[in-house]
Design an enzyme around this catalytic site. Sequence first.
Site, PDB file in Angstrom:
ATOM      1  N   ARG A 161       0.800  -1.227   0.000  1.00  0.00           N
ATOM      2  CA  ARG A 161       0.000   0.000   0.000  1.00  0.00           C
ATOM      3  C   ARG A 161       0.828   1.270   0.000  1.00  0.00           C
ATOM      4  O   ARG A 161       0.467   2.257  -0.634  1.00  0.00           O
ATOM      5  CB  ARG A 161      -0.940   0.011   1.210  1.00  0.00           C
ATOM      6  CG  ARG A 161      -2.079  -0.977   1.118  1.00  0.00           C
ATOM      7  CD  ARG A 161      -2.858  -1.003   2.422  1.00  0.00           C
ATOM      8  NE  ARG A 161      -3.917  -2.007   2.400  1.00  0.00           N
ATOM      9  CZ  ARG A 161      -4.522  -2.466   3.481  1.00  0.00           C
ATOM     10  NH1 ARG A 161      -4.158  -2.003   4.675  1.00  0.00           N
ATOM     11  NH2 ARG A 161      -5.468  -3.370   3.379  1.00  0.00           N
TER      12      ARG A 161
ATOM     13  N   HIS B  56     -18.235  -1.004   9.800  1.00  0.00           N
ATOM     14  CA  HIS B  56     -17.504  -0.080  10.657  1.00  0.00           C
ATOM     15  C   HIS B  56     -18.196   1.280  10.672  1.00  0.00           C
ATOM     16  O   HIS B  56     -18.701   1.742   9.646  1.00  0.00           O
ATOM     17  CB  HIS B  56     -16.074   0.117  10.143  1.00  0.00           C
ATOM     18  CG  HIS B  56     -15.194  -1.081  10.260  1.00  0.00           C
ATOM     19  ND1 HIS B  56     -15.529  -2.207  10.972  1.00  0.00           N
ATOM     20  CD2 HIS B  56     -13.950  -1.318   9.745  1.00  0.00           C
ATOM     21  CE1 HIS B  56     -14.526  -3.094  10.900  1.00  0.00           C
ATOM     22  NE2 HIS B  56     -13.573  -2.571  10.156  1.00  0.00           N
TER      23      HIS B  56
ATOM     24  N   CYS C 183      -9.635  -0.881   5.364  1.00  0.00           N
ATOM     25  CA  CYS C 183     -11.087  -0.700   5.290  1.00  0.00           C
ATOM     26  C   CYS C 183     -11.541   0.646   5.840  1.00  0.00           C
ATOM     27  O   CYS C 183     -12.431   1.291   5.274  1.00  0.00           O
ATOM     28  CB  CYS C 183     -11.795  -1.842   6.009  1.00  0.00           C
ATOM     29  SG  CYS C 183     -11.189  -2.177   7.682  1.00  0.00           S
TER      30      CYS C 183
END
Length: 350
Positions: A111, A253, A140
């Site tokens: 990433r 979430h 996420c």
Amino acid sequence: MLPGVSEDVEAYTMNKVAIVGATGAVGQELMGCLERRDFPVSELVPLASPASAGKTVRFRGEDVLVQVAGEDSFTGVDIAFFSAGATRSRALVPAARAAGALVVDNSSAFRMDEDVPLVVPEVNPGDLKGHGGVVANPNCVAAILTVALAPLRALGSIERLIVSTYQSASGAGAKAMEDLIVQTRDHLAERPVVPRVLPHPYAFNLFSHDSAIEENGFNGEENKVIAETQKILGKPNLAMTVTCVRVPVLRAHTESVHITFDRPVSPENAKRALESAPGVRWVDDPAANLFPMPVEASGEDDVLVGRVRMDGIDDHSLNLLICGDQLLKGAALNSVQIAEALTATHTQDA
């Protein structure tokens, strides 16, 4: 329709698609997203650890045999989704690339590599240009957060973010989700509650995110959210502080976000920007006290956004509440959207 994604599905070439981690929670959602979005799959190659050898997964009405993931698993594969953790990605992505596959990696392995785009298609689709064959799917929390932030850039430059998260069991995988169910049953039956996956009792409890505390005092999850949000938004010096908390919710979430801009802003303008934004669903009914909730976000593609209000002290700042399905927009759906954009780009370049 997302920027960069062709509306002409027939223009897509068919793809041999591999999923590394096919038996996991995100792998299962990846297959569901491919089906629902009618992604052009000529052959599915589900890959997993030796423990899953001999199992089958269901795809488009058929049982498909799970194969053991190895360096020789990617012959003829056009697109490879990786969702089996950073260690497996580092070990096998080079083999997938050597076989000619485009890789969409859902782990943290690449990433922050400078030459690997970190993409949320509603936010920074332009970063896909010039990719080297590997595109990273974000953490996420960062993916869900930036979908809500992207349309607010029309109000002014975002200068500071304060984020508090309420993260569900799905972020820790299928075993954590099952353990929350078991602990809840045990608690209600007045049996001893024994943590099996996460470090603390989970039923009727919450605790600081289970990633390790690092040298700067933030845990690993918090540091990921900060660094990845900065990269996705193209603002490496964006001031951020994040507190991540695990809560006893199975899926989706929630994030409480305080945003400071470089100029005065208003909730009315924020609402207008958010209501028309791709990937966002406005949920805001003060009379009914109805705002984004995990029970509404679970299983939904959109990020729910609402409760936008002024800071109360600073006319440059807004507060909002957002909620998104960690397994979908936080992982599988975003990965498939990346693949759609990559496929459309290759078709247009052909």
